[in-house]
Design a protein around this motif. Structure first.
Motif, PDB file in Angstrom:
ATOM      1  N   THR A 283       0.807  -1.228   0.000  1.00  0.00           N
ATOM      2  CA  THR A 283       0.000   0.000   0.000  1.00  0.00           C
ATOM      3  C   THR A 283       0.838   1.277   0.000  1.00  0.00           C
ATOM      4  O   THR A 283       0.334   2.354  -0.308  1.00  0.00           O
ATOM      5  CB  THR A 283      -0.900   0.033   1.246  1.00  0.00           C
ATOM      6  OG1 THR A 283      -0.066   0.141   2.422  1.00  0.00           O
ATOM      7  CG2 THR A 283      -1.736  -1.229   1.352  1.00  0.00           C
ATOM      8  N   GLY A 284       2.117   1.166   0.386  1.00  0.00           N
ATOM      9  CA  GLY A 284       2.961   2.355   0.471  1.00  0.00           C
ATOM     10  C   GLY A 284       2.860   3.075   1.801  1.00  0.00           C
ATOM     11  O   GLY A 284       3.545   4.083   2.026  1.00  0.00           O
ATOM     12  N   THR A 285       2.044   2.562   2.721  1.00  0.00           N
ATOM     13  CA  THR A 285       1.908   3.198   4.029  1.00  0.00           C
ATOM     14  C   THR A 285       3.221   3.105   4.799  1.00  0.00           C
ATOM     15  O   THR A 285       3.841   2.036   4.885  1.00  0.00           O
ATOM     16  CB  THR A 285       0.793   2.509   4.848  1.00  0.00           C
ATOM     17  OG1 THR A 285      -0.438   2.648   4.136  1.00  0.00           O
ATOM     18  CG2 THR A 285       0.664   3.153   6.217  1.00  0.00           C
ATOM     19  N   SER A 300      10.578  12.373  -4.151  1.00  0.00           N
ATOM     20  CA  SER A 300       9.544  12.145  -5.152  1.00  0.00           C
ATOM     21  C   SER A 300       9.871  13.021  -6.353  1.00  0.00           C
ATOM     22  O   SER A 300       9.762  14.249  -6.293  1.00  0.00           O
ATOM     23  CB  SER A 300       8.170  12.510  -4.571  1.00  0.00           C
ATOM     24  OG  SER A 300       7.162  12.323  -5.533  1.00  0.00           O
ATOM     25  N   ARG A 328       3.595   8.268   3.463  1.00  0.00           N
ATOM     26  CA  ARG A 328       3.468   7.286   2.392  1.00  0.00           C
ATOM     27  C   ARG A 328       4.743   7.293   1.553  1.00  0.00           C
ATOM     28  O   ARG A 328       5.400   8.327   1.388  1.00  0.00           O
ATOM     29  CB  ARG A 328       2.261   7.601   1.493  1.00  0.00           C
ATOM     30  CG  ARG A 328       0.911   7.485   2.184  1.00  0.00           C
ATOM     31  CD  ARG A 328      -0.228   7.655   1.178  1.00  0.00           C
ATOM     32  NE  ARG A 328      -0.225   6.607   0.159  1.00  0.00           N
ATOM     33  CZ  ARG A 328      -0.720   5.381   0.373  1.00  0.00           C
ATOM     34  NH1 ARG A 328      -1.227   5.068   1.542  1.00  0.00           N
ATOM     35  NH2 ARG A 328      -0.697   4.498  -0.586  1.00  0.00           N
ATOM     36  N   GLU A 330       5.270   6.200  -2.088  1.00  0.00           N
ATOM     37  CA  GLU A 330       4.583   5.719  -3.287  1.00  0.00           C
ATOM     38  C   GLU A 330       5.552   4.985  -4.203  1.00  0.00           C
ATOM     39  O   GLU A 330       6.773   5.127  -4.116  1.00  0.00           O
ATOM     40  CB  GLU A 330       3.968   6.913  -4.038  1.00  0.00           C
ATOM     41  CG  GLU A 330       3.024   7.757  -3.212  1.00  0.00           C
ATOM     42  CD  GLU A 330       1.715   7.035  -2.871  1.00  0.00           C
ATOM     43  OE1 GLU A 330       1.496   5.904  -3.386  1.00  0.00           O
ATOM     44  OE2 GLU A 330       0.915   7.591  -2.097  1.00  0.00           O
ATOM     45  N   GLU A 333       8.961   6.388  -5.572  1.00  0.00           N
ATOM     46  CA  GLU A 333       9.582   7.288  -4.592  1.00  0.00           C
ATOM     47  C   GLU A 333      10.664   6.536  -3.827  1.00  0.00           C
ATOM     48  O   GLU A 333      10.732   5.305  -3.819  1.00  0.00           O
ATOM     49  CB  GLU A 333       8.527   7.834  -3.620  1.00  0.00           C
ATOM     50  CG  GLU A 333       7.527   8.781  -4.269  1.00  0.00           C
ATOM     51  CD  GLU A 333       6.553   9.388  -3.269  1.00  0.00           C
ATOM     52  OE1 GLU A 333       6.017  10.477  -3.549  1.00  0.00           O
ATOM     53  OE2 GLU A 333       6.319   8.770  -2.202  1.00  0.00           O
ATOM     54  N   ARG A 401      11.281   2.462  -4.052  1.00  0.00           N
ATOM     55  CA  ARG A 401      10.174   1.648  -4.561  1.00  0.00           C
ATOM     56  C   ARG A 401      10.225   1.668  -6.080  1.00  0.00           C
ATOM     57  O   ARG A 401      10.260   2.734  -6.714  1.00  0.00           O
ATOM     58  CB  ARG A 401       8.820   2.178  -4.072  1.00  0.00           C
ATOM     59  CG  ARG A 401       8.584   1.949  -2.584  1.00  0.00           C
ATOM     60  CD  ARG A 401       7.105   2.122  -2.240  1.00  0.00           C
ATOM     61  NE  ARG A 401       6.297   0.983  -2.689  1.00  0.00           N
ATOM     62  CZ  ARG A 401       4.971   0.959  -2.694  1.00  0.00           C
ATOM     63  NH1 ARG A 401       4.303   2.036  -2.257  1.00  0.00           N
ATOM     64  NH2 ARG A 401       4.305  -0.098  -3.111  1.00  0.00           N
ATOM     65  N   SER A 403       9.312   1.605  -9.899  1.00  0.00           N
ATOM     66  CA  SER A 403       8.174   2.060 -10.693  1.00  0.00           C
ATOM     67  C   SER A 403       7.971   1.197 -11.915  1.00  0.00           C
ATOM     68  O   SER A 403       6.971   1.329 -12.618  1.00  0.00           O
ATOM     69  CB  SER A 403       8.410   3.510 -11.133  1.00  0.00           C
ATOM     70  OG  SER A 403       9.529   3.571 -11.999  1.00  0.00           O
TER      71      SER A 403
END
Length: 410
Positions: A283-285, A300, A328, A330, A333, A401, A403
């Motif tokens: 979830t990216g939390t 980001s 978060r 994402e 990021e 993370r 992409s």
């Protein structure tokens, strides 16, 4: 001041092992006159030295030194065939005799001769006719120096070997390559890390572990101080973490429990700054808590935002309040964590990079070279600015993370 009483020396305050070695020392007396050999031997016997060897000329002396490796040589200068000068020069030309004390005996008081004696490699000078107290004092002094240096050299070698082992053990606390590969595969991230101790041993540490429900826990730790004390505390913290597995999904609770353990074991003035976070890689939390660590960055694009890592360092207070924060991370990021030397080490010219300077660097490097090799690019630039060794340990960790269109790393 050297003892000149002629009685066996009591090396007050020195190691008993050295005193014992002095009394058992092997001494070679070199003189072409048998009467002088006996006189010197008798003087040394009266001083407690019984392990004596005799040579009648320089050539015989060199052969006996090669064969018996004495601890000290009492050498006459004027001998047929091979003089005392030649013996000195020959011995000093061979590195294995560098530490062999050579006491030259001579009746001459001429300054020029004394200069030549020392230039030839002699350690010291004793006058003829032999004065027993002077001879014993000089023999004991040079033997004590030799054995003391030998003892210190052995001690240093032992400490260096133990430091190597300790350094290897400390590095073993860092995540292994296989573990990082598993984390990257499971979490679909790229993990960049760097660790360097400022001395033989350091007080920095970082680590990460997979948690239930698609979560990744990771931390960066910086123990106060350097060297052995800081390293021992990193071992202590690392060992304690395993006791709190049940709290690893709750950063604030994890720091609270860790602090309790460290407060009880850290000495006054010892503490550790720390950042601990749990990332849900589905979830990216991002849930995290800080204990006085430098503020991590979330990157980001070319934008950077700072996380709140304030909090009481672990090991300082009995019941500090640690607070969970939420953010978060994402897809596409990165989060970048580091130890404070990165922004506080003086650069060439004396200025420090500072947090603002680091952010500028991050933005520039991400824009020009991409984010998934940020740590490598950042540290390459940082080390170009360092005129000398770092004053503190350096740790830098980035979790990117993916992409799916990463710069050659996806």
């Amino acid at each position: 001041m050297a003892d000149t009483t002629g009685t066996p020396h009591k090396a007050a305050g020195r190691d008993k092992e050295i005193t014992s070695s002095v009394h058992a020392a092997k001494i070679l007396i070199v003189d072409d006159m048998v009467l002088m050999q006996r006189m010197i031997g008798l003087c040394l016997n009266r001083g407690g030295f019984e392990n004596l060897l005799y040579a009648s000329d320089g050539d015989q002396a060199l052969k006996m030194i090669e064969e018996f490796m004495p601890d000290l040589v009492v050498l006459d200068l004027n001998m047929p065939t091979v003089s005392g000068y030649e013996v000195c020069r020959t011995l000093r030309a061979d590195p294995k005799y560098n530490s062999l004390p050579i006491l030259v005996q001579s009746a001459s008081e001429a300054p020029e001769e004394r200069v030549e004696v020392f230039n030839s490699g002699a350690t010291d000078f004793v006058s003829k006719p032999i004065n027993q107290p002077e001879l014993l004092a000089r023999v004991r002094m040079h033997l004590e120096n030799k054995f003391l240096i030998h003892s210190l050299s052995d001690f240093r070698a032992r400490i260096e070997n133990e430091l190597v082992l300790a350094r290897e053990m400390q590095r073993s606390l860092l995540p292994e390559k296989a573990s990082l590969i598993e984390i990257e595969k499971e979490t679909r991230t790229i993990v960049e890390s760097y660790y360097k101790a400022s001395f033989e041993l350091g007080g920095d540490l970082w680590g990460g572990w997979l948690l239930p429900n698609n979560q990744l826990g990771f931390y960066v730790l910086d123990i106060s101080g350097h060297g052995v004390a800081a390293a021992l505390n990193t071992f202590r913290v690392h060992a304690s973490m395993a006791r709190f597995k049940d709290t690893m999904t709750d950063p604030a609770l994890f720091l609270t429990e860790l602090n309790k353990a460290m407060k009880a074991s850290f000495q006054l003035g010892q503490f550790g700054t720390m950042f601990y976070a749990v990332l849900n890689y589905e979830t990216g939390t991002l849930t995290y808590a800080g204990a006085g660590a430098p503020r991590p960055m979330i990157i980001s694009g070319t934008n950077v935002r700072l996380l709140d890592s304030s909090g009481i360092p672990v090991g300082v207070l009995k019941e500090p309040k640690y607070e969970n924060h939420n953010d978060r991370l994402e897809v596409g990021e990165s989060i970048f964590c580091y130890s404070d030397v990165l922004i506080e080490a003086p650069m060439a010219g004396g200025a420090i990079l500072g947090e603002d300077g680091l952010i500028d660097w991050v933005k520039e490097l991400v824009k020009s070279k991409g984010r998934t090799q940020l740590t490598a690019n950042l540290l390459a630039r940082f080390f170009d600015t360092q005129p000398e060794a770092l004053p503190d340990d350096l740790t830098a960790v980035a979790i990117h993370r993916r992409s799916g269109i990463e710069e050659g790393n996806a």
